[in-house]
Design a protein around this motif. Structure first.
Motif, PDB file in Angstrom:
ATOM      1  N   PHE A 158     -12.941  -0.372   1.013  1.00 31.36           N
ATOM      2  CA  PHE A 158     -12.936   1.110   0.993  1.00 31.36           C
ATOM      3  C   PHE A 158     -11.537   1.592   0.304  1.00 31.36           C
ATOM      4  N   THR A 159     -11.771   2.469  -0.395  1.00 27.35           N
ATOM      5  CA  THR A 159     -10.437   3.229  -1.057  1.00 27.35           C
ATOM      6  C   THR A 159     -10.525   4.458  -0.884  1.00 27.35           C
ATOM      7  N   ASN A 191       0.870  -1.244   0.187  1.00 27.95           N
ATOM      8  CA  ASN A 191      -0.169  -0.002   0.095  1.00 27.95           C
ATOM      9  C   ASN A 191       0.720   1.277   0.156  1.00 27.95           C
ATOM     10  N   LYS A 233     -11.366   6.447  -5.609  1.00 25.70           N
ATOM     11  CA  LYS A 233     -11.808   5.614  -6.566  1.00 25.70           C
ATOM     12  C   LYS A 233     -10.959   5.641  -7.838  1.00 25.70           C
ATOM     13  N   GLY A 293      -9.419  -2.431  -2.145  1.00 26.14           N
ATOM     14  CA  GLY A 293      -9.884  -2.072  -0.964  1.00 26.14           C
ATOM     15  C   GLY A 293      -9.824  -3.171   0.048  1.00 26.14           C
ATOM     16  N   GLN A 322      -7.861   3.860  -7.295  1.00 30.88           N
ATOM     17  CA  GLN A 322      -7.931   2.252  -7.182  1.00 30.88           C
ATOM     18  C   GLN A 322      -7.947   1.712  -8.669  1.00 30.88           C
TER      19      GLN A 322
END
Length: 338
Positions: free
Chosen positions: A286-287, A239, A290, A300, A293
């Motif tokens: 959850f990100t 991450n 978007k 997420g 992502q």
């Protein structure tokens, strides 16, 4: 009248008087006993009534209310919490029930959000694929280069769907493995140094730096599944690289013991996370952005998976603003005691 005839009569009268005196004495004792016993019985009766009312309103009735609420638990809508101000076992029971009910509703909400997120993530590339296929079918005069371009876009979107499905499958597999994973004693210093040297080399190959330090002693051990904790570190470093958005990205790894827990921290000097998103980082799907992502990949599920693993070990995980400028993630594992 002879004297012999009179004496027995006097003797009989004396006996009667004596008997009457004894009888009066017995009656007086019985009366005194009744006078003492009656108030005592009244007091016992009052005490019994008070105890009955106490047990009814303080034990029986609260349990009846809780029993009724248990029968009517509805995971689809949280009406209101059971209110109680008591600090005893009944109050603790009510608080545990409220916590259980809240967890049920959160689990229900997570399931709904998960389905919505999966549907959204799959719908986006499928919509693109359908659009490109319609163009190929409807427009017969497309050049060979245009057709080839659409084929490549369709292939790209198809691969993206495959990656999404693999991520969902991996997350599900991870959750199932947590139920049956084995634990063993692992030395904190050894684990930390192995992780540090592994990712120091990997990050160096990508052009990034890793600084690390710890204050562990050789005698400090943790009960853990080393493979699962390795996944946590893998997700955190991944991450940091994926979302750090820094050309000169630097990651900082630290470890220490505090109280009865072993703590690990992974921080970076990247762009960080807005304050409003901090509390949602560990939610499934959850990100923060978007568009990031889609651009960088990911579903997420990484931090949600980390949370599951750490909590299964009896620890905690949280996010914070790192003094280095980016995001910091701290997690703990209980220290093994002799």
């Amino acid at each position: 009248m002879r004297i012999n005839d009179i004496v027995p009569v006097q003797a009989k009268d004396n006996h009667v008087v004596f008997y009457l005196e004894i009888r009066r004495s017995m009656i007086s004792s019985e009366s005194l006993g009744l006078y003492i016993l009656f108030p005592l019985l009244v007091l016992i009766g009052l005490a019994f009534m008070i105890l009955t009312l106490y047990f009814h309103f303080n034990i029986t009735k609260p349990i009846q209310v809780l029993n009724k609420r248990l029968k009517n638990v509805n995971i689809r809508g949280l009406t209101s919490f059971l209110s109680i101000t008591r600090k005893d076992e009944i109050g603790e029971l009510y608080n545990h029930f409220n916590e259980m009910e809240e967890r049920l509703h959160l689990a229900q909400k997570e399931q709904i959000d998960m389905i919505a997120a999966i549907a959204h993530d799959l719908k986006t590339p499928l919509t693109s694929i359908n659009g490109f296929v319609e163009l190929l079918v409807m427009q017969k005069d497309l050049s060979e280069n245009e057709r080839q371009e659409y084929y490549e876009l369709i292939l790209k979107k198809s691969k993206h769907i495959g990656e999404l499905i693999n991520d969902f499958s991996a997350f599900t597999k991870n959750e199932l493995e947590l139920e049956t994973m084995d634990m063993k004693a692992v030395e904190a210093a050894r684990l930390f140094e192995n992780i540090a040297t592994e990712y120091e080399a990997e990050l160096s190959g990508l052009g990034y730096e890793l600084f690390w330090k710890h204050s562990f002693k050789p005698s400090q051990f943790m009960m853990m599944n080393e493979h699962m904790i390795g996944r946590v570190f893998g997700n955190l470093f991944s991450n940091a690289v994926r979302y750090g958005n820094q050309g000169n990205l630097t990651i900082y790894l630290s470890g220490f013991v505090q109280g009865s827990s072993v703590y690990f921290q992974v921080e970076d000097n990247g762009q960080g996370v807005p304050e409003k998103d901090m509390s949602s980082l560990f939610l499934k799907f959850f990100t923060v952005d978007k568009s990031r992502q889609t651009q960088n990949g990911g579903t997420g599920l990484g931090l949600a998976s980390c949370k599951s693993i750490i909590e299964r070990h009896g620890g905690e995980i949280s996010a914070f603003h790192s003094p280095y400028g980016g995001l910091g993630i701290r997690f703990s594992v209980p220290l093994q005691h002799d």
